[in-house]
Design an enzyme around this catalytic site. Structure first.
Site, PDB file in Angstrom:
ATOM      1  N   SER A 101       0.830  -1.201   0.000  1.00 19.18           N
ATOM      2  CA  SER A 101       0.000   0.000   0.000  1.00 19.18           C
ATOM      3  C   SER A 101       0.871   1.260   0.000  1.00 19.18           C
ATOM      4  O   SER A 101       1.677   1.459  -0.903  1.00 19.18           O
ATOM      5  CB  SER A 101      -0.955  -0.050   1.196  1.00 19.18           C
ATOM      6  OG  SER A 101      -1.910   0.971   1.151  1.00 19.18           O
ATOM      7  N   HIS A 126      -2.411  -1.382  -4.093  1.00 18.27           N
ATOM      8  CA  HIS A 126      -3.871  -1.413  -4.214  1.00 18.27           C
ATOM      9  C   HIS A 126      -4.405   0.011  -4.130  1.00 18.27           C
ATOM     10  O   HIS A 126      -3.661   0.959  -3.886  1.00 18.27           O
ATOM     11  CB  HIS A 126      -4.519  -2.335  -3.173  1.00 18.27           C
ATOM     12  CG  HIS A 126      -4.349  -1.887  -1.746  1.00 18.27           C
ATOM     13  ND1 HIS A 126      -4.761  -2.640  -0.671  1.00 18.27           N
ATOM     14  CD2 HIS A 126      -3.818  -0.753  -1.197  1.00 18.27           C
ATOM     15  CE1 HIS A 126      -4.493  -2.007   0.454  1.00 18.27           C
ATOM     16  NE2 HIS A 126      -3.933  -0.865   0.164  1.00 18.27           N
TER      17      HIS A 126
END
Length: 202
Positions: A101, A126
């Site tokens: 992330s 993501h």
């Protein structure tokens, strides 16, 4: 029982006496910063402070940012990112363990050609998360639009950093997208997979 922050001996130049300091402070004296937890406001403030100090101390020397993080707050991560771009000293990023992330975003944001990962590191990208909770519909709509704006901003930066198209970044980050160190190099998230410290200096 939780493990506390370890302390290590440190001797001031010209002194015969040693004193004990926490290991992260000691590492910072070697221009090494370690991001080893979730990215939040507290850790971001600490890393930003280290970056600013080390840059003012000697902007001609690189700063090494080691990352083993599951990600976290977008705003906290962007504070670190903006500071990395703002300072004169180049920031070499190294993934150990996991950069997920916002951790992956910061890894990819290192100095061009000097974004590194150890052989068994994992990288995951993501889209930014958001939560609605128990709020009014108008507030939910406002947050949804803000998340979409942030997602577009992050996708554009990642595209610039990796050489991928914005459309591919958007597609790949629609769900959790895991890569090995070698795959991350092929994708453009890092520049080199290293097995020892000397390889990172070449």
């Amino acid at each position: 029982m939780p493990i506390g922050v370890p302390s290590v001996p440190f001797r001031l130049p010209g002194s015969q006496y040693e004193r004990w300091i926490d290991i992260y402070t000691r590492l910072s004296q070697e221009r090494i910063i370690f991001l080893g937890q979730e990215v939040n406001d507290s850790i971001a403030n600490r890393i930003v402070a280290f970056l600013l100090y080390l840059d003012s101390d000697d902007p001609s020397k690189p700063i090494y940012l080691y990352i083993n993080s599951p990600g976290g707050s977008v705003t906290a991560g962007m504070a670190i990112y903006d500071t990395m771009q703002y300072i004169k000293a180049e920031v070499i990023t190294i993934c150990v363990g996991l950069a997920a992330s916002m951790g992956a975003f910061l890894l990819a944001s290192g100095a061009p050609g000097k974004r590194l990962a150890l052989p068994h590191a994992r990288i995951m990208i993501h889209q930014p998360m958001g939560g609605t909770g128990r709020r009014q519909a108008t507030d939910i709509d406002i947050e949804a639009r803000e998340i979409l704006r942030i997602r577009q901003q992050l996708n554009e930066i990642m595209a610039q950093r990796t050489g991928q198209t914005v459309e591919k970044i958007a597609k790949d980050t629609d769900r959790d997208y895991f890569l090995s160190a070698a795959e991350a190099k092929e994708y453009g998230l890092i520049d080199k997979v290293i097995e020892n410290s000397t390889m990172g200096n070449n």
